[in-house]
Design a protein around this motif. Structure first.
Motif, PDB file in Angstrom:
ATOM      1  N   THR A   1      -4.495   7.245  -1.519  1.00  0.00           N
ATOM      2  CA  THR A   1      -3.984   5.913  -1.142  1.00  0.00           C
ATOM      3  C   THR A   1      -4.231   4.899  -2.278  1.00  0.00           C
ATOM      4  O   THR A   1      -4.854   5.149  -3.295  1.00  0.00           O
ATOM      5  CB  THR A   1      -4.803   5.331   0.050  1.00  0.00           C
ATOM      6  N   TRP A   2      -3.263   3.872  -2.482  1.00  0.00           N
ATOM      7  CA  TRP A   2      -3.246   2.783  -3.303  1.00  0.00           C
ATOM      8  C   TRP A   2      -3.141   1.606  -2.715  1.00  0.00           C
ATOM      9  O   TRP A   2      -2.250   1.624  -1.467  1.00  0.00           O
ATOM     10  CB  TRP A   2      -2.127   3.027  -4.343  1.00  0.00           C
ATOM     11  N   TYR A   3      -3.492   0.474  -3.344  1.00  0.00           N
ATOM     12  CA  TYR A   3      -3.293  -0.927  -2.540  1.00  0.00           C
ATOM     13  C   TYR A   3      -3.025  -2.035  -3.469  1.00  0.00           C
ATOM     14  O   TYR A   3      -3.598  -1.968  -4.600  1.00  0.00           O
ATOM     15  CB  TYR A   3      -4.743  -1.217  -1.843  1.00  0.00           C
TER      16      TYR A   3
ATOM     17  N   LEU B   1      -0.276   0.957   9.267  1.00  0.00           N
ATOM     18  CA  LEU B   1      -0.987  -0.063   8.300  1.00  0.00           C
ATOM     19  C   LEU B   1      -2.009  -0.739   9.289  1.00  0.00           C
ATOM     20  O   LEU B   1      -1.315  -1.727  10.122  1.00  0.00           O
ATOM     21  CB  LEU B   1      -0.020  -0.870   7.738  1.00  0.00           C
TER      22      LEU B   1
ATOM     23  N   THR C   1      -5.726  -0.987   5.472  1.00  0.00           N
ATOM     24  CA  THR C   1      -5.852   0.310   5.324  1.00  0.00           C
ATOM     25  C   THR C   1      -4.756   1.156   5.786  1.00  0.00           C
ATOM     26  O   THR C   1      -3.866   0.918   6.892  1.00  0.00           O
ATOM     27  CB  THR C   1      -6.984   0.687   6.252  1.00  0.00           C
TER      28      THR C   1
ATOM     29  N   LYS D   1      -6.441  -5.401  -0.559  1.00  0.00           N
ATOM     30  CA  LYS D   1      -7.189  -4.482  -0.901  1.00  0.00           C
ATOM     31  C   LYS D   1      -8.618  -5.171  -0.107  1.00  0.00           C
ATOM     32  O   LYS D   1      -9.231  -6.099  -0.076  1.00  0.00           O
ATOM     33  CB  LYS D   1      -7.684  -4.170  -2.105  1.00  0.00           C
TER      34      LYS D   1
ATOM     35  N   ALA E   1       0.976  -1.092   0.123  1.00  0.00           N
ATOM     36  CA  ALA E   1      -0.024  -0.036  -0.024  1.00  0.00           C
ATOM     37  C   ALA E   1       0.825   1.117  -0.053  1.00  0.00           C
ATOM     38  O   ALA E   1       2.048   1.364   0.358  1.00  0.00           O
ATOM     39  CB  ALA E   1      -0.971   0.043   1.356  1.00  0.00           C
TER      40      ALA E   1
END
Length: 119
Positions: free
Chosen positions: A58-60, A81, A69, A65, A49
């Motif tokens: 944000t990216w996962y 995290l 988080t 996913k 992430a």
């Protein structure tokens, strides 16, 4: 010099949760991207992430996913995290990393924190 120090790892049962923390220091991080990675024994380091420090975008990875988080607290210079619904295959050393937002490689890394998920 950028310093990243992870904490919060440990042993947890499958289905449980952990929150990892990363204390960031040494710079003003407004132009940085912060990321979390992990490396299991015998496997390559895996991206999990990322979050932009300033806007919190944000990216996962698909593998986490909906379960993990990423977040940051600008006032405390912390990155987190939150990991839920943990599985034995999540067992790994987890690393916090940082890079300038316009660079492609993460060039600052923490020492890692061990997460072990028992079945």
């Amino acid at each position: 010099q950028v310093q990243l120090v992870e904490s919060g790892g440990g042993l947890v049962q499958a289905g449980g949760s952990l929150r990892l923390s990363c204390a960031a220091s040494g710079r003003t991080f407004s132009s940085y991207m912060m990321g979390w990675f992990r490396q299991a024994p015998g496997k390559e380091r895996e991206y999990l992430a990322a979050i932009t420090w300033s806007a919190g975008i944000t990216w996962y990875a698909d593998s986490v996913k909906g379960r993990f988080t990423i977040s940051r607290d600008k006032a405390k210079n912390m990155v987190y995290l939150q990991m839920n619904s943990l599985k034995p295959e999540d067992t790994a050393v987890y690393y916090c990393a940082a890079r300038l937002a316009d660079e492609s490689r993460y060039n600052y890394w923490g020492q890692g924190t061990q997460v072990t998920v028992s079945s």
